[in-house]
Design an enzyme around this catalytic site. Structure first.
Site, PDB file in Angstrom:
ATOM      1  N   THR A 125       0.818  -1.205   0.000  1.00 34.33           N
ATOM      2  CA  THR A 125       0.000   0.000   0.000  1.00 34.33           C
ATOM      3  C   THR A 125       0.858   1.265   0.000  1.00 34.33           C
ATOM      4  OG1 THR A 125      -1.469   1.291   1.452  1.00 34.33           O
ATOM      5  CG2 THR A 125      -0.119  -0.341   2.518  1.00 34.33           C
ATOM      6  N   ASP A 126       0.282   2.353  -0.514  1.00 34.63           N
ATOM      7  CA  ASP A 126       0.961   3.657  -0.471  1.00 34.63           C
ATOM      8  C   ASP A 126       1.153   4.143   0.967  1.00 34.63           C
ATOM      9  OD1 ASP A 126      -1.687   4.306   0.124  1.00 34.63           O
ATOM     10  OD2 ASP A 126      -1.921   5.784  -1.482  1.00 34.63           O
ATOM     11  N   GLU A 127       0.404   3.538   1.915  1.00 32.51           N
ATOM     12  CA  GLU A 127       0.473   4.024   3.300  1.00 32.51           C
ATOM     13  C   GLU A 127       1.831   3.756   3.943  1.00 32.51           C
ATOM     14  OE1 GLU A 127      -2.998   3.593   5.724  1.00 32.51           O
ATOM     15  OE2 GLU A 127      -4.292   3.315   3.986  1.00 32.51           O
ATOM     16  N   TYR A 149      -1.351  -0.436  11.128  1.00 29.02           N
ATOM     17  CA  TYR A 149      -1.606  -1.107   9.839  1.00 29.02           C
ATOM     18  C   TYR A 149      -0.451  -0.847   8.879  1.00 29.02           C
ATOM     19  CZ  TYR A 149      -3.265  -1.421   5.000  1.00 29.02           C
ATOM     20  OH  TYR A 149      -3.356  -1.684   3.655  1.00 29.02           O
ATOM     21  N   LYS A 153       2.354  -3.432   7.193  1.00 29.54           N
ATOM     22  CA  LYS A 153       2.547  -3.614   5.743  1.00 29.54           C
ATOM     23  C   LYS A 153       4.006  -3.307   5.371  1.00 29.54           C
ATOM     24  CE  LYS A 153      -0.114  -4.581   3.070  1.00 29.54           C
ATOM     25  NZ  LYS A 153      -0.647  -5.905   2.610  1.00 29.54           N
TER      26      LYS A 153
HETATM   27  P1  NAD Z   1      -9.980  -6.833   2.910  1.00 31.31           P
HETATM   28  O1  NAD Z   1      -9.883  -6.580   4.388  1.00 31.31           O
HETATM   29  O2  NAD Z   1     -11.257  -6.505   2.212  1.00 31.31           O
HETATM   30  O3  NAD Z   1      -9.674  -8.368   2.600  1.00 31.31           O
HETATM   31  C1  NAD Z   1      -8.627  -9.053   3.233  1.00 31.31           C
HETATM   32  C2  NAD Z   1      -8.884 -10.548   3.068  1.00 31.31           C
HETATM   33  O4  NAD Z   1      -7.787 -11.236   3.681  1.00 31.31           O
HETATM   34  C3  NAD Z   1     -10.165 -11.035   3.760  1.00 31.31           C
HETATM   35  O5  NAD Z   1     -10.886 -11.877   2.881  1.00 31.31           O
HETATM   36  C4  NAD Z   1      -9.658 -11.814   4.964  1.00 31.31           C
HETATM   37  O6  NAD Z   1     -10.528 -12.885   5.335  1.00 31.31           O
HETATM   38  C5  NAD Z   1      -8.309 -12.315   4.475  1.00 31.31           C
HETATM   39  N1  NAD Z   1      -7.377 -12.565   5.573  1.00 31.31           N
HETATM   40  C6  NAD Z   1      -7.002 -11.699   6.562  1.00 31.31           C
HETATM   41  N2  NAD Z   1      -6.150 -12.315   7.402  1.00 31.31           N
HETATM   42  C7  NAD Z   1      -5.991 -13.586   6.938  1.00 31.31           C
HETATM   43  C8  NAD Z   1      -5.246 -14.700   7.400  1.00 31.31           C
HETATM   44  N3  NAD Z   1      -4.508 -14.660   8.507  1.00 31.31           N
HETATM   45  N4  NAD Z   1      -5.306 -15.848   6.679  1.00 31.31           N
HETATM   46  C9  NAD Z   1      -6.065 -15.926   5.542  1.00 31.31           C
HETATM   47  N5  NAD Z   1      -6.802 -14.896   5.067  1.00 31.31           N
HETATM   48  C10 NAD Z   1      -6.763 -13.734   5.768  1.00 31.31           C
HETATM   49  O7  NAD Z   1      -8.752  -6.056   2.282  1.00 31.31           O
HETATM   50  P2  NAD Z   1      -8.598  -5.389   0.840  1.00 31.31           P
HETATM   51  O8  NAD Z   1      -9.050  -3.987   0.917  1.00 31.31           O
HETATM   52  O9  NAD Z   1      -9.156  -6.298  -0.157  1.00 31.31           O
HETATM   53  O10 NAD Z   1      -7.009  -5.352   0.713  1.00 31.31           O
HETATM   54  C11 NAD Z   1      -6.301  -6.435   0.113  1.00 31.31           C
HETATM   55  C12 NAD Z   1      -4.827  -6.103   0.109  1.00 31.31           C
HETATM   56  O11 NAD Z   1      -4.611  -4.902  -0.619  1.00 31.31           O
HETATM   57  C13 NAD Z   1      -4.249  -5.879   1.502  1.00 31.31           C
HETATM   58  O12 NAD Z   1      -2.967  -6.459   1.541  1.00 31.31           O
HETATM   59  C14 NAD Z   1      -4.154  -4.364   1.616  1.00 31.31           C
HETATM   60  O13 NAD Z   1      -3.097  -3.977   2.473  1.00 31.31           O
HETATM   61  C15 NAD Z   1      -3.883  -3.978   0.170  1.00 31.31           C
HETATM   62  N6  NAD Z   1      -4.316  -2.634  -0.237  1.00 31.31           N
HETATM   63  C16 NAD Z   1      -5.612  -2.236  -0.048  1.00 31.31           C
HETATM   64  C17 NAD Z   1      -6.020  -0.985  -0.504  1.00 31.31           C
HETATM   65  C18 NAD Z   1      -7.457  -0.526  -0.377  1.00 31.31           C
HETATM   66  O14 NAD Z   1      -7.762   0.617  -0.737  1.00 31.31           O
HETATM   67  N7  NAD Z   1      -8.379  -1.353   0.106  1.00 31.31           N
HETATM   68  C19 NAD Z   1      -5.100  -0.131  -1.112  1.00 31.31           C
HETATM   69  C20 NAD Z   1      -3.781  -0.568  -1.283  1.00 31.31           C
HETATM   70  C21 NAD Z   1      -3.410  -1.821  -0.857  1.00 31.31           C
END
Ligand code: NAD
Length: 318
Positions: A125-127, A149, A153
């Protein structure tokens, strides 16, 4: 290619899986897809209902290295989305974040190496760059996370890069800006704003609403990941930007306008602790090397996104 997708029952992972099954990323030829997710509060099989016949699903914790290694048998690549992802929850307790994001990533890396997987894309993530008041962060900018968080990451990024150097596993780390689209948990900004309004409440805005975020449609994020996976990246880290920056107040006003609601349906609430003022990534590396450009226009896709939450109340009431 046979790929394993972790976190495939969450927001971005499930959109990635559905887009792949629907053939929306033709650059990537996928014959088999294994989805690994332990279905935390943020993951649900209802995100994958339409594609369950096209994938093999395993309800497994990514920290369970032995079981994950068996799931990865015969896989060519891992796309690692699984993570605890909500900043506010990480402020209440960072422990699940350190466990799933740092330990879980190390576990995935060891499982991938043990199973002989040839590529590993670690979704970050950009964070991790922290607040950027002006300009933009390139991939070699210092890591300066401000929330538990973001720290978890950043730690997982370093673990992935160190594992690649130590063991020779081909790892690509992606750092993306804020995603929006369907199937996002209603605790996150856009679905939270929309579902609160649909329930008759006001948009709760942190502080003065001046924090700036850069927005990318979730399918454009997936497309960038597919391009990286299909190609041979020259570098280990790629930023993925949306190129559409808004203050949270501007975002709230756009949503109110789209929903044809009064512009005063906003309530300012006490600011989040250590709230980052602005994120902005420089994604010229990805643009120059892969010709990547976001394809979706914000005005159209925010309208579609609002309509999705409005039409799928049973999904977010689950
Ligand atoms: P989300 O919270 O919607 O989904 C995360 C998924 O991971 C869930 O289905 C959860 O059940 C699963 N999970 C969590 N811990 C687990 C574990 N220990 N074992 C197995 N499964 C597990 O998150 P998201 O928004 O879809 O983000 C997905 C990825 O993208 C993350 O790595 C996040 O850091 C990154 N990201 C998100 C954004 C955003 O805007 N949402 C932006 C940049 C990067």
């Amino acid at each position: 290619m046979r790929i394993a997708v972790t976190g495939g029952a969450g927001f971005i992972g499930s959109n990635f899986v559905r887009d792949l099954v629907a053939g929306r990323f033709p650059v990537l030829d996928v014959q088999q897809m294994v989805v690994i997710d332990n279905l935390t509060y943020a993951g649900t099989l209802s995100n994958l209902t339409d594609v369950l016949d096209d994938i093999t699903f395993h309800q497994t914790d990514i920290c369970d290295t032995g079981t994950v290694t068996r799931h990865l048998a015969d896989c060519d690549a891992v796309v690692h989305f699984a993570a605890e992802s909500h900043v506010d929850r990480s402020i209440k307790s960072g422990l699940p974040f350190m466990r799933s994001n740092m330990l879980g990533t190390q576990s995935m890396l060891e499982a991938a190496a043990a199973a002989g997987v040839g590529r590993f894309v670690h979704i970050s993530t950009d964070e991790v760059y922290g607040s950027v008041p002006v300009g933009s962060s390139s991939e070699d900018a210092p890591l300066a996370p401000n929330s538990p968080y973001a720290a978890s990451k950043a730690g997982s990024d370093l673990a992935a890069l160190a594992f690649a150097r130590t063991h020779g596993l081909p790892v690509t780390v992606t750092r993306c800006s804020n995603n929006y689209g369907p199937y996002q948990n209603a605790e996150k900004a856009i679905p939270h704003f929309v579902t609160t309004l649909l329930g008759g409440g006001n948009i709760p805005l942190y502080g003065t609403g001046t924090n700036v975020r850069d927005w990318l449609h979730v399918s454009d994020h997936g497309n960038a990941v597919a391009q990286l996976l299909a190609g041979t990246p020259k570098e280990s880290i790629y930023n993925i930007g949306g190129g559409f920056q808004l203050t949270n107040l501007e975002l709230a006003r756009i949503i109110l306008d789209e929903m044809e609601l009064d512009s005063d349906r906003i309530s300012f609430v006490p600011d989040r602790k250590a709230h980052d003022a602005r994120y902005c990534v420089d994604d010229s590396r990805l643009r120059d090397e892969f010709g990547y450009r976001p394809q979706r226009d914000f005005a159209t896709t925010i309208r579609e996104t609002i309509a999705w939450y409005s039409d799928n109340k049973s999904w977010w009431h689950e």
